[in-house]
Design an enzyme around this catalytic site. Structure first.
Site, PDB file in Angstrom:
ATOM      1  N   HIS A  12       0.841  -1.217   0.000  1.00  0.00           N
ATOM      2  CA  HIS A  12       0.000   0.000   0.000  1.00  0.00           C
ATOM      3  C   HIS A  12       0.878   1.271   0.000  1.00  0.00           C
ATOM      4  O   HIS A  12       0.529   2.263   0.624  1.00  0.00           O
ATOM      5  CB  HIS A  12      -0.992  -0.028   1.163  1.00  0.00           C
ATOM      6  CG  HIS A  12      -0.386  -0.048   2.534  1.00  0.00           C
ATOM      7  ND1 HIS A  12      -0.947  -0.737   3.586  1.00  0.00           N
ATOM      8  CD2 HIS A  12       0.710   0.560   3.043  1.00  0.00           C
ATOM      9  CE1 HIS A  12      -0.213  -0.551   4.667  1.00  0.00           C
ATOM     10  NE2 HIS A  12       0.798   0.235   4.365  1.00  0.00           N
ATOM     11  N   HIS A  59      -2.041   5.015   9.486  1.00  0.00           N
ATOM     12  CA  HIS A  59      -0.729   5.648   9.664  1.00  0.00           C
ATOM     13  C   HIS A  59      -0.902   6.967  10.404  1.00  0.00           C
ATOM     14  O   HIS A  59      -0.657   8.048   9.868  1.00  0.00           O
ATOM     15  CB  HIS A  59      -0.060   5.868   8.313  1.00  0.00           C
ATOM     16  CG  HIS A  59       0.145   4.611   7.519  1.00  0.00           C
ATOM     17  ND1 HIS A  59      -0.873   3.968   6.857  1.00  0.00           N
ATOM     18  CD2 HIS A  59       1.264   3.875   7.285  1.00  0.00           C
ATOM     19  CE1 HIS A  59      -0.400   2.882   6.251  1.00  0.00           C
ATOM     20  NE2 HIS A  59       0.885   2.798   6.497  1.00  0.00           N
ATOM     21  N   HIS A 196      10.631  -3.365   3.672  1.00  0.00           N
ATOM     22  CA  HIS A 196      11.039  -1.959   3.587  1.00  0.00           C
ATOM     23  C   HIS A 196      11.355  -1.410   4.963  1.00  0.00           C
ATOM     24  O   HIS A 196      10.839  -1.883   5.973  1.00  0.00           O
ATOM     25  CB  HIS A 196       9.990  -1.096   2.889  1.00  0.00           C
ATOM     26  CG  HIS A 196       8.657  -0.934   3.567  1.00  0.00           C
ATOM     27  ND1 HIS A 196       7.818  -1.984   3.863  1.00  0.00           N
ATOM     28  CD2 HIS A 196       8.003   0.172   3.991  1.00  0.00           C
ATOM     29  CE1 HIS A 196       6.704  -1.535   4.411  1.00  0.00           C
ATOM     30  NE2 HIS A 196       6.790  -0.222   4.521  1.00  0.00           N
ATOM     31  N   GLU A 243       4.473  -5.048   8.683  1.00  0.00           N
ATOM     32  CA  GLU A 243       3.137  -4.917   8.081  1.00  0.00           C
ATOM     33  C   GLU A 243       2.670  -6.242   7.475  1.00  0.00           C
ATOM     34  O   GLU A 243       1.469  -6.476   7.316  1.00  0.00           O
ATOM     35  CB  GLU A 243       3.147  -3.846   6.987  1.00  0.00           C
ATOM     36  CG  GLU A 243       3.305  -2.434   7.519  1.00  0.00           C
ATOM     37  CD  GLU A 243       3.254  -1.370   6.418  1.00  0.00           C
ATOM     38  OE1 GLU A 243       3.084  -0.203   6.759  1.00  0.00           O
ATOM     39  OE2 GLU A 243       3.408  -1.716   5.227  1.00  0.00           O
TER      40      GLU A 243
HETATM   41 FE   LIG Z   1       2.133   1.247   5.681  1.00  0.00          FE
END
Ligand SMILES: [Fe+2]
Length: 317
Positions: A12, A59, A196, A243
């Site tokens: 995302h 977030h 990431h 995530e």
């Molecule tokens: Fe995220």
């Protein structure tokens, strides 16, 4: 009864939403990414789900660091796009499915998963970017093709839930959906990742080998993934790689054996590895429960061969 016909895993990355919103999809850097979802959008048009459950993380948009629920289910009638610092994304308000969402809340909470119930909630890129990737670009005054039930998971502040807990929650969600009397075709998204890290000495970390192994096991051996401890996600997939536990909620909601309909993996998008997979349930008779997905206009064989070609074309290590 309602049934979950397929699960969708998708990154995302916020920059993907910005590229879409600012008309950059034809630029070579972004075309490489968006073209990997063209077949997925065709699959989604064929599948025509009645409802989508989207597992994502907020977030610091709907929840500040002052209050972060571990699992928060959106039971509202609608969910406006959140202002993430540049104004809300120009996407339609997401329409919910309060009846099914409330049913899931009751079933899952009585199954001893302590969800937070959200009757008012804005949703950020964590949810709307995967929706765009699978449903395509939709103008602000348009409509998303189906109602969506958001399930927000805390993966931004330690401790996030374990992969095993997520997997088991997926199972409870499936049980909840299957006890809903209306005949609804449901798909479930797991979003986020893949590897990431956005800050610190290892910023920019991408681990394609680990990501691809995760995707392989998502189809074949999700129980193995459910045992991965937080520290391994941190070490192998970077701080934000955690995530990926959200994909295990999606996987837990599917059959033990699934058909991998499509996969796409590319690096980078922004500073993130982009992963995507579509897994279809086979149903009790051993055949795909999602007949329209298994036999799109071009036939399943052609779609799978096309997907295989895309894998070869698009997967970079
Ligand atoms: Fe995220």
């Amino acid at each position: 009864m309602a049934r979950i016909v397929a699960g969708i895993g998708s990154s995302h990355v916020p920059a993907i939403g910005a590229a879409l919103d600012n008309g950059k999809t034809e630029e070579p850097y972004w075309k490489r990414i968006f073209s990997g979802f063209e077949k997925s959008q065709a699959w989604m048009r064929e599948t025509k789900p009645d409802v989508a459950i989207v597992v994502y993380n907020d977030h610091a948009s709907a929840f500040s660091v002052e209050m972060i629920p571990t699992f928060a289910l959106g039971c509202a009638a609608e969910f406006p796009p959140a202002d993430e610092g540049w104004g809300p994304r120009p996407v339609p308000v997401v329409k919910g499915h309060p009846a099914l969402a409330s049913h899931i809340a009751q079933s899952v909470i009585l199954d001893e998963f302590d969800l937070t119930i959200c009757n008012k909630m804005e949703v950020d890129h964590g949810m709307t970017v995967p929706m765009n990737l699978l449903f395509g670009k939709i103008e602000k005054n348009g409509r998303w093709p189906c109602p969506v039930i958001p399930l927000a998971v805390n993966v931004v502040m330690y401790p996030p839930p374990t992969g095993h807990r997520c997997f088991m929650l997926g199972r409870a969600i499936r049980k909840a959906v299957e006890s809903y009397p209306e005949n609804l075709k449901v798909v479930i998204f797991g979003t986020g990742g893949l590897s990431h890290q956005i800050s610190g000495p290892r910023a920019g970390l991408i681990n394609s080998k680990w990501d691809k192994s995760f995707l392989d096991n998502l189809s074949k051996n999700p129980q193995k993934l459910a045992k991965i401890p937080h520290i391994e996600y941190m070490r192998e997939a970077g701080a934000e790689g955690i995530e990926m536990v959200m994909w295990l909620i999606m996987r837990g909601a599917l059959d033990e054996k699934v058909d991998e309909v499509y996969r796409f993996y590319t690096v980078p998008a922004s500073n993130t590895a982009v992963g995507h997979i579509i897994l279809a349930n086979r149903g009790r008779d051993g055949k795909s429960a999602n007949k329209s997905a298994a036999k799109p206009k071009r036939s399943a064989g052609k779609l799978k061969r096309a997907a295989a070609r895309v894998k070869v074309d698009r997967i970079h290590s």
